[in-house]
Design a protein around this motif. Structure first.
Motif, PDB file in Angstrom:
ATOM      1  N   MET A  84       0.843  -1.196   0.000  1.00 42.58           N
ATOM      2  CA  MET A  84       0.000   0.000   0.000  1.00 42.58           C
ATOM      3  C   MET A  84       0.876   1.243   0.000  1.00 42.58           C
ATOM      4  SD  MET A  84      -3.250  -0.854   0.125  1.00 42.58           S
ATOM      5  CE  MET A  84      -4.216   0.363   1.039  1.00 42.58           C
ATOM      6  N   PRO A  85       0.322   2.377  -0.500  1.00 44.84           N
ATOM      7  CA  PRO A  85       1.095   3.617  -0.499  1.00 44.84           C
ATOM      8  C   PRO A  85       1.557   3.947   0.920  1.00 44.84           C
ATOM      9  CG  PRO A  85      -1.003   3.918  -1.654  1.00 44.84           C
ATOM     10  CD  PRO A  85      -1.029   2.551  -1.043  1.00 44.84           C
ATOM     11  N   GLY A  86       2.786   4.363   1.062  1.00 47.82           N
ATOM     12  CA  GLY A  86       3.316   4.742   2.371  1.00 47.82           C
ATOM     13  C   GLY A  86       3.908   3.589   3.152  1.00 47.82           C
ATOM     14  N   ASP A  87       3.761   2.367   2.681  1.00 45.27           N
ATOM     15  CA  ASP A  87       4.241   1.202   3.446  1.00 45.27           C
ATOM     16  C   ASP A  87       5.634   0.715   3.020  1.00 45.27           C
ATOM     17  OD1 ASP A  87       1.957   1.141   4.950  1.00 45.27           O
ATOM     18  OD2 ASP A  87       1.052  -0.591   3.945  1.00 45.27           O
ATOM     19  N   SER A  88       6.204   1.300   1.966  1.00 49.54           N
ATOM     20  CA  SER A  88       7.461   0.743   1.428  1.00 49.54           C
ATOM     21  C   SER A  88       8.566   0.689   2.479  1.00 49.54           C
ATOM     22  CB  SER A  88       7.940   1.573   0.236  1.00 49.54           C
ATOM     23  OG  SER A  88       6.925   1.672  -0.723  1.00 49.54           O
ATOM     24  N   GLY A  89       8.668   1.764   3.277  1.00 49.65           N
ATOM     25  CA  GLY A  89       9.731   1.804   4.278  1.00 49.65           C
ATOM     26  C   GLY A  89       9.625   0.644   5.252  1.00 49.65           C
ATOM     27  N   LEU A  90       8.426   0.440   5.795  1.00 50.60           N
ATOM     28  CA  LEU A  90       8.233  -0.635   6.783  1.00 50.60           C
ATOM     29  C   LEU A  90       8.428  -2.013   6.148  1.00 50.60           C
ATOM     30  CD1 LEU A  90       5.128   0.765   8.717  1.00 50.60           C
ATOM     31  CD2 LEU A  90       7.490   0.594   9.553  1.00 50.60           C
ATOM     32  N   ILE A  91       7.927  -2.165   4.923  1.00 53.80           N
ATOM     33  CA  ILE A  91       8.070  -3.462   4.246  1.00 53.80           C
ATOM     34  C   ILE A  91       9.549  -3.786   4.052  1.00 53.80           C
ATOM     35  CG2 ILE A  91       7.716  -4.636   2.022  1.00 53.80           C
ATOM     36  CD1 ILE A  91       4.982  -3.177   1.859  1.00 53.80           C
ATOM     37  N   GLY A  92      10.324  -2.761   3.669  1.00 54.81           N
ATOM     38  CA  GLY A  92      11.752  -2.974   3.429  1.00 54.81           C
ATOM     39  C   GLY A  92      12.511  -3.266   4.710  1.00 54.81           C
ATOM     40  N   VAL A  93      12.326  -2.393   5.708  1.00 50.24           N
ATOM     41  CA  VAL A  93      13.097  -2.520   6.951  1.00 50.24           C
ATOM     42  C   VAL A  93      12.813  -3.850   7.655  1.00 50.24           C
ATOM     43  CG1 VAL A  93      13.327  -1.601   9.297  1.00 50.24           C
ATOM     44  CG2 VAL A  93      13.294  -0.044   7.342  1.00 50.24           C
ATOM     45  N   HIS A  94      11.550  -4.265   7.664  1.00 52.15           N
ATOM     46  CA  HIS A  94      11.169  -5.460   8.422  1.00 52.15           C
ATOM     47  C   HIS A  94      11.108  -6.724   7.571  1.00 52.15           C
ATOM     48  CE1 HIS A  94      10.442  -3.083  12.021  1.00 52.15           C
ATOM     49  NE2 HIS A  94       9.830  -2.207  11.257  1.00 52.15           N
ATOM     50  N   GLU A  95      11.558  -6.593   6.326  1.00 53.67           N
ATOM     51  CA  GLU A  95      11.608  -7.748   5.417  1.00 53.67           C
ATOM     52  C   GLU A  95      10.272  -8.485   5.368  1.00 53.67           C
ATOM     53  OE1 GLU A  95      15.192 -10.080   5.975  1.00 53.67           O
ATOM     54  OE2 GLU A  95      16.293  -8.263   6.501  1.00 53.67           O
ATOM     55  N   LEU A  96       9.224  -7.719   5.081  1.00 51.45           N
ATOM     56  CA  LEU A  96       7.881  -8.284   4.955  1.00 51.45           C
ATOM     57  C   LEU A  96       7.645  -8.665   3.501  1.00 51.45           C
ATOM     58  CD1 LEU A  96       6.124  -5.553   7.116  1.00 51.45           C
ATOM     59  CD2 LEU A  96       7.206  -7.701   7.864  1.00 51.45           C
ATOM     60  N   THR A  97       6.683  -9.533   3.285  1.00 51.26           N
ATOM     61  CA  THR A  97       6.383  -9.988   1.927  1.00 51.26           C
ATOM     62  C   THR A  97       4.953  -9.610   1.578  1.00 51.26           C
ATOM     63  OG1 THR A  97       7.837 -11.880   2.345  1.00 51.26           O
ATOM     64  CG2 THR A  97       6.468 -11.972   0.367  1.00 51.26           C
ATOM     65  N   PRO A  98       4.768  -8.516   0.823  1.00 47.63           N
ATOM     66  CA  PRO A  98       3.401  -8.140   0.446  1.00 47.63           C
ATOM     67  C   PRO A  98       2.860  -9.070  -0.624  1.00 47.63           C
ATOM     68  CG  PRO A  98       4.998  -6.654  -0.578  1.00 47.63           C
ATOM     69  CD  PRO A  98       5.791  -7.602   0.292  1.00 47.63           C
ATOM     70  N   MET A  99       1.566  -9.390  -0.507  1.00 45.79           N
ATOM     71  CA  MET A  99       0.879 -10.101  -1.586  1.00 45.79           C
ATOM     72  C   MET A  99       0.423  -9.029  -2.569  1.00 45.79           C
ATOM     73  SD  MET A  99       1.055 -13.243  -0.565  1.00 45.79           S
ATOM     74  CE  MET A  99       0.444 -13.680  -2.177  1.00 45.79           C
ATOM     75  N   ILE A 100       1.008  -9.016  -3.749  1.00 43.51           N
ATOM     76  CA  ILE A 100       0.696  -7.974  -4.734  1.00 43.51           C
ATOM     77  C   ILE A 100      -0.688  -8.249  -5.338  1.00 43.51           C
ATOM     78  CG2 ILE A 100       1.418  -6.962  -6.930  1.00 43.51           C
ATOM     79  CD1 ILE A 100       3.264  -6.302  -4.526  1.00 43.51           C
ATOM     80  N   ASN A 101      -1.567  -7.238  -5.232  1.00 42.15           N
ATOM     81  CA  ASN A 101      -2.971  -7.415  -5.615  1.00 42.15           C
ATOM     82  C   ASN A 101      -3.356  -6.755  -6.933  1.00 42.15           C
ATOM     83  OD1 ASN A 101      -4.204  -8.852  -3.323  1.00 42.15           O
ATOM     84  ND2 ASN A 101      -3.452  -7.118  -2.150  1.00 42.15           N
ATOM     85  N   SER A 102      -2.466  -5.913  -7.478  1.00 39.38           N
ATOM     86  CA  SER A 102      -2.849  -5.144  -8.671  1.00 39.38           C
ATOM     87  C   SER A 102      -1.587  -4.702  -9.400  1.00 39.38           C
ATOM     88  CB  SER A 102      -3.646  -3.900  -8.250  1.00 39.38           C
ATOM     89  OG  SER A 102      -2.807  -3.048  -7.484  1.00 39.38           O
ATOM     90  N   VAL A 103      -1.794  -4.206 -10.624  1.00 38.78           N
ATOM     91  CA  VAL A 103      -0.668  -3.657 -11.395  1.00 38.78           C
ATOM     92  C   VAL A 103      -0.052  -2.481 -10.632  1.00 38.78           C
ATOM     93  CG1 VAL A 103      -0.049  -2.462 -13.519  1.00 38.78           C
ATOM     94  CG2 VAL A 103      -1.556  -4.456 -13.612  1.00 38.78           C
ATOM     95  N   ASP A 104      -0.895  -1.629 -10.067  1.00 40.10           N
ATOM     96  CA  ASP A 104      -0.383  -0.482  -9.294  1.00 40.10           C
ATOM     97  C   ASP A 104       0.551  -0.940  -8.178  1.00 40.10           C
ATOM     98  OD1 ASP A 104      -1.730   1.296 -10.772  1.00 40.10           O
ATOM     99  OD2 ASP A 104      -3.228   1.835  -9.241  1.00 40.10           O
ATOM    100  N   GLN A 105       0.128  -1.973  -7.445  1.00 41.75           N
ATOM    101  CA  GLN A 105       0.966  -2.464  -6.342  1.00 41.75           C
ATOM    102  C   GLN A 105       2.270  -3.046  -6.876  1.00 41.75           C
ATOM    103  OE1 GLN A 105      -0.910  -5.038  -3.488  1.00 41.75           O
ATOM    104  NE2 GLN A 105      -2.144  -3.362  -2.631  1.00 41.75           N
TER     105      GLN A 105
END
Ligand SMILES: *Cc1c(COP(=O)(O)O)cnc(C)c1O
Length: 348
Positions: A84-105
């Motif tokens: 989601m917008p604004g989450d890149s920092g947290l996803i990167g730092v904490h090595e999270l794995t987002p489930m990509i739901n759309s082309v935008d994501q």
């Protein structure tokens, strides 16, 4: 003590995970969203990790950040909401794995975290999360080239084993995932019970771990004991609670019990649900208040035992699903509504 006691049996939780794992030949993850379905992620997630779970799923990135702190590096933590917008920092730092739901994501992920792990969520017909067939067709070669850790979809009707939606979604998922060179996942708890066609490489049980239907062989995980604050005698014609909705038809004994809708005892339980004194059912009467319920204990034989000091609303005589059924909801909602005021006791 006036706060009710919520007991959570971590050994039963782990036994349920093992039992679900034993039903498949593939890997078994664990869904711990919504504070582990209301039971407390601080204790639930480490117990599962200790039992061997390596793939965890949550709904939102803030849950994933908390989970990473609890588990440390190592286990994979998937976020269903994706990148989601604004989450890149947290996803990167904490090595999270987002489930990509759309082309935008997908674009957001590749631009902000080009080397960051990700999964792909496909919509096979539920129309809730994930890419639809046309969107996926446009993106799949690029996405697969980036090396997803998981490609998954979710079933809409898996709690109804004979529902034609199940084989339909299975077919759509198989077509969408054809030639995908990544682990695949389709089944939550109910999907595991549908059989091996639905298992693929990884399952994602939630409710079954916590002792809920449709995993009917689950060990019960939760017990909830409510303290009785006082007991009074009523004459016929006297009323109980807000709105005078309950009227005594006979000389009655009414117990006032310390827990209400602020603790997750939803208002639909009034005049519908039971508590238990030992194995004796005692009905809720009148409306559920914010902090209190009122219970008819007239029929208890108290000669030997005395008045009850506690009444059980979840325990050996009433499961999460039985309470849900009595009140017109599902076990998921009963569990995730359990309030923050309970004294939580964990059994290892
Ligand atoms: C909540 C959820 C699960 C777990 O479902 P249960 O029915 O609790 O086993 C699995 N996958 C997705 C995508 C979910 O949202």
């Amino acid at each position: 003590m006036s706060s009710a006691a919520l007991s959570i049996d971590l050994a039963a939780l782990v036994a349920n995970w093992r039992a679900l794992d034993a039903m498949t030949a593939c890997e078994t993850g664990a869904v711990v969203k919504a504070d582990a379905y209301g039971l407390g992620i601080e204790r639930v997630a480490p117990a599962l990790a200790h039992a061997g779970v390596r793939q965890f799923f949550v709904a939102q990135v803030n849950e994933a950040v908390n989970l990473r702190k609890l588990l440390g590096k190592g286990p994979q933590i998937y976020v269903f909401a994706g990148h989601m917008p604004g989450d890149s920092g947290l996803i990167g730092v904490h090595e999270l794995t987002p489930m990509i739901n759309s082309v935008d994501q997908m674009l957001r992920h590749v631009e902000s975290l080009p080397d960051g792990a990700f999964g792909i969520q496909l919509d096979s017909g539920m129309n809730r999360l994930g890419m639809e067939p046309a969107e996926w067709a446009a993106l799949r070669d690029i996405a697969i080239g980036q090396g997803p850790s998981l490609v998954m979809s979710h079933l809409a009707c898996s709690d109804e084993p004979d529902h034609p939606m199940n084989p339909h979604q299975l077919n759509v998922f198989k077509q969408m995932a054809a030639d995908v060179n990544a682990p695949l996942s389709l089944a939550a708890t109910a999907g595991i019970l549908l059989g091996p066609d639905y298992h693929f490489d990884l399952t994602r049980p939630g409710i079954g771990l916590y002792g809920g239907a449709p995993f009917n062989d689950a060990d019960p995980v939760v017990a909830l004991e409510l303290p009785v604050i006082q007991i009074r005698d009523l004459e016929p014609g006297e009323t109980v609670g807000y709105g005078n909705t309950w009227v005594a038809q006979r000389p009655s004994r009414i117990a006032t019990v310390s827990a209400g809708y602020a603790d997750g005892l939803i208002r639909a339980m009034g005049d519908a649900a039971f508590t238990y004194a030992g194995d004796m059912p005692c009905p809720l009467v009148g409306r559920v208040s914010m902090d209190l319920i009122t219970v008819d204990v007239t029929d208890l034989d108290t000669d030997l035992t005395g008045d009850p000091t506690h009444l059980s609303i979840l325990g050996p005589y009433q499961s999460v699903d039985a309470l849900a059924q009595a009140t017109g909801t599902i076990g998921y909602e009963i569990l995730t509504s359990l309030g923050g005021r309970y004294t939580r006791m964990y059994r290892e």
